[in-house]
Design an enzyme around this catalytic site. Structure first.
Site, PDB file in Angstrom:
ATOM      1  N   VAL A   3     103.555  31.574   0.042  1.00 18.89           N
ATOM      2  CA  VAL A   3     104.217  32.375  -0.993  1.00 18.89           C
ATOM      3  C   VAL A   3     105.705  32.599  -0.722  1.00 18.89           C
ATOM      4  O   VAL A   3     106.389  33.236  -1.525  1.00 18.89           O
ATOM      5  CB  VAL A   3     103.483  33.722  -1.257  1.00 18.89           C
ATOM      6  N   TYR A  44     107.997  42.577  11.931  1.00 14.07           N
ATOM      7  CA  TYR A  44     106.910  43.083  11.093  1.00 14.07           C
ATOM      8  C   TYR A  44     107.301  44.419  10.447  1.00 14.07           C
ATOM      9  O   TYR A  44     107.362  44.522   9.221  1.00 14.07           O
ATOM     10  CB  TYR A  44     105.661  43.246  11.952  1.00 14.07           C
ATOM     11  N   ALA A  99     100.996  45.551   0.069  1.00 16.32           N
ATOM     12  CA  ALA A  99     100.260  46.036   1.246  1.00 16.32           C
ATOM     13  C   ALA A  99     101.257  46.268   2.372  1.00 16.32           C
ATOM     14  O   ALA A  99     101.616  45.351   3.108  1.00 16.32           O
ATOM     15  CB  ALA A  99      99.197  45.022   1.666  1.00 16.32           C
TER      16      ALA A  99
HETATM   17  P1  NAD Z   1      95.194  38.542   8.320  1.00 16.61           P
HETATM   18  O1  NAD Z   1      96.143  37.849   9.231  1.00 16.61           O
HETATM   19  O2  NAD Z   1      93.740  38.437   8.597  1.00 16.61           O
HETATM   20  O3  NAD Z   1      95.432  38.102   6.824  1.00 16.61           O
HETATM   21  C1  NAD Z   1      96.705  37.800   6.306  1.00 16.61           C
HETATM   22  C2  NAD Z   1      96.573  36.524   5.488  1.00 16.61           C
HETATM   23  O4  NAD Z   1      97.854  36.201   4.917  1.00 16.61           O
HETATM   24  C3  NAD Z   1      96.143  35.317   6.323  1.00 16.61           C
HETATM   25  O5  NAD Z   1      95.056  34.665   5.700  1.00 16.61           O
HETATM   26  C4  NAD Z   1      97.387  34.433   6.353  1.00 16.61           C
HETATM   27  O6  NAD Z   1      97.072  33.077   6.491  1.00 16.61           O
HETATM   28  C5  NAD Z   1      98.030  34.786   5.024  1.00 16.61           C
HETATM   29  N1  NAD Z   1      99.469  34.515   4.946  1.00 16.61           N
HETATM   30  C6  NAD Z   1     100.429  34.905   5.817  1.00 16.61           C
HETATM   31  N2  NAD Z   1     101.631  34.443   5.422  1.00 16.61           N
HETATM   32  C7  NAD Z   1     101.432  33.753   4.268  1.00 16.61           C
HETATM   33  C8  NAD Z   1     102.284  33.051   3.374  1.00 16.61           C
HETATM   34  N3  NAD Z   1     103.601  32.963   3.591  1.00 16.61           N
HETATM   35  N4  NAD Z   1     101.739  32.488   2.268  1.00 16.61           N
HETATM   36  C9  NAD Z   1     100.398  32.578   2.040  1.00 16.61           C
HETATM   37  N5  NAD Z   1      99.536  33.206   2.849  1.00 16.61           N
HETATM   38  C10 NAD Z   1     100.051  33.798   3.954  1.00 16.61           C
HETATM   39  O7  NAD Z   1      95.638  40.098   8.297  1.00 16.61           O
HETATM   40  P2  NAD Z   1      94.930  41.345   7.585  1.00 16.61           P
HETATM   41  O8  NAD Z   1      94.532  42.287   8.625  1.00 16.61           O
HETATM   42  O9  NAD Z   1      93.942  40.875   6.582  1.00 16.61           O
HETATM   43  O10 NAD Z   1      96.184  41.980   6.821  1.00 16.61           O
HETATM   44  C11 NAD Z   1      96.388  41.807   5.435  1.00 16.61           C
HETATM   45  C12 NAD Z   1      97.593  42.633   5.001  1.00 16.61           C
HETATM   46  O11 NAD Z   1      97.369  44.018   5.277  1.00 16.61           O
HETATM   47  C13 NAD Z   1      98.890  42.252   5.713  1.00 16.61           C
HETATM   48  O12 NAD Z   1      99.956  42.297   4.791  1.00 16.61           O
HETATM   49  C14 NAD Z   1      99.051  43.329   6.750  1.00 16.61           C
HETATM   50  O13 NAD Z   1     100.399  43.556   7.063  1.00 16.61           O
HETATM   51  C15 NAD Z   1      98.420  44.535   6.049  1.00 16.61           C
HETATM   52  N6  NAD Z   1      97.928  45.520   7.032  1.00 16.61           N
HETATM   53  C16 NAD Z   1      96.732  45.311   7.683  1.00 16.61           C
HETATM   54  C17 NAD Z   1      96.289  46.248   8.608  1.00 16.61           C
HETATM   55  C18 NAD Z   1      94.970  46.109   9.319  1.00 16.61           C
HETATM   56  O14 NAD Z   1      94.599  46.994  10.113  1.00 16.61           O
HETATM   57  N7  NAD Z   1      94.183  45.070   9.076  1.00 16.61           N
HETATM   58  C19 NAD Z   1      97.068  47.385   8.890  1.00 16.61           C
HETATM   59  C20 NAD Z   1      98.276  47.528   8.230  1.00 16.61           C
HETATM   60  C21 NAD Z   1      98.691  46.609   7.287  1.00 16.61           C
END
Ligand code: NAD
Ligand code: UDP
Length: 313
Positions: A57, A145, A114
């Site tokens: 993206v 980040y 998010a």
């Molecule tokens: P994750 O790494 O499992 O999932 C993130 C997904 O985004 C992955 O599948 C990755 O391949 C995809 N991605 C990354 N860059 C991309 C790009 N340029 N184009 C297309 N796809 C891309 O992480 P998660 O835990 O599922 O986190 C999801 C979101 O929630 C993130 O934005 C993260 O910052 C936010 N978040 C998660 C947590 C948590 O505890 N899990 C806490 C705070 C924030």
């Protein structure tokens, strides 16, 4: 509705896809697999309402047909993941956010960003309310980040104020559950993997730093409620059950009684926040949301998911 999810093959994106499909929507999932895995969405491969696009993206996003909602979930999310992919993390949370906001204007779609509790950095107030501006080391080892997420928040608010984009903003606190990458270094999955494999549980520092753990089903429900609310300011989503990291290690060992693992103490990584706990008053008032899954119940479900998958001997 027809709903676009960036990061659909990730931990949270895949669970969000499941929820939205169960509500009868069409889901278009986009992912470049930088940290996500095809296995997370393998069960959706033949789902007639799920379309997957392999796409980064950071490049402009073109989708045929209508789009009613955009959930921007794409970003490396674990400290190991974003330190390994520093520039990509900065880009997905700047150019990526920008591209999806532009798409939201083009399609007349509502947009949800998010964001993260990392925006509060190493907080000087505990618990963290949404009006706390944070204490972030903006060139430190987490800056690719936390600083990029802060930019994404600014970008989202600017598109809302100046361009009339219909936006939502969430700050997610530590969430755990099935489909976390066992090797991405996040604390709960690391301790479960180590305990199932009878390896030492690696507690950093003395384990006195705190986190507040939210089970994935609670979080996903909160994300969806935020999208369907009419509130534009940031909303904290997390479970205020604040505990020390050492306690998490002890809980995991208690729930895996057959484990022969011991706890080992390793140096504390730089810029590791000492405290993290959400004030969820706003989520309760605006969304009527509160987490319901108790920590031990959530940990048990997660352990059952990984039991048998990870055990090497
Ligand atoms: P994750 O790494 O499992 O999932 C993130 C997904 O985004 C992955 O599948 C990755 O391949 C995809 N991605 C990354 N860059 C991309 C790009 N340029 N184009 C297309 N796809 C891309 O992480 P998660 O835990 O599922 O986190 C999801 C979101 O929630 C993130 O934005 C993260 O910052 C936010 N978040 C998660 C947590 C948590 O505890 N899990 C806490 C705070 C924030
Ligand atoms: N942590 C730990 N051992 C590990 C992984 C993490 O003690 O094997 C600690 C880490 O130092 C941090 C907390 O657990 O204080 C949460 O780490 P995680 O990477 O899960 O998330 P974040 O730091 O982004 O909240």
């Amino acid at each position: 509705m027809r709903i676009l999810i960036s990061g659909a093959a990730g931990f949270l994106g895949s669970h969000l896809s499941d929820l939205l499909l169960s509500q009868g929507h069409d889901v278009v999932g986009a992912d470049n697999f930088i940290t996500g895995k095809p296995e997370n969405i393998a069960h959706l491969k033949h789902h007639s309402h799920f379309l997957f696009i392999r796409h980064d993206v950071i490049e402009p996003v073109k989708v045929d047909g209508t789009i009613d909602r955009i959930y921007h979930m794409a970003s490396p999310a674990s400290p190991i993941g974003y330190v390994k992919n520093q520039v990509a993390t900065l880009k997905v949370n700047s150019q990526g956010t920008w591209n999806l906001l532009e798409l939201s204007l083009e399609k007349g779609a509502r947009f949800l960003m998010a964001s993260t509790s990392e925006c509060y950095g190493d907080p000087a107030v505990n618990p963290q309310r949404e009006d706390y501006w944070g204490n972030v080391h903006h060139i430190g080892l987490r800056s690719m980040y936390d600083e990029a997420k802060r930019f994404s928040e600014a970008c989202t608010m600017a598109y809302h104020r100046e361009r009339g984009a219909d936006t939502r903003l969430i700050r997610i606190f530590n969430t755990y559950g099935p489909r976390m990458d066992p090797y991405d270094g996040r604390v709960v999955i690391s301790f479960i993997r180590q305990a199932l494999n009878h390896e030492p549980l690696t507690v950093f520092g003395e384990g006195r730093q705190t986190r507040s753990l939210c089970y994935v089903s609670d979080l996903i429900r909160g994300i969806n409620l935020t999208m369907e609310s009419d509130f534009h300011e940031p909303i904290n989503l997390g479970n205020p059950d604040e505990i020390t990291i050492l306690q998490i290690a002890r809980d995991v060992l208690e729930l895996i009684p057959e484990s022969r693992s011991q706890i080992t103490f390793l140096p504390m990584p730089p810029d590791d926040p000492r405290l993290r706990c959400p004030d969820i008053t706003r989520a309760k008032q605006i969304l009527g949301w509160t987490p319901v899954v108790h920590r031990k119940e959530g940990l048990k479900k997660m352990i059952e998911f990984y039991r048998g998958q990870l055990v090497k001997d």
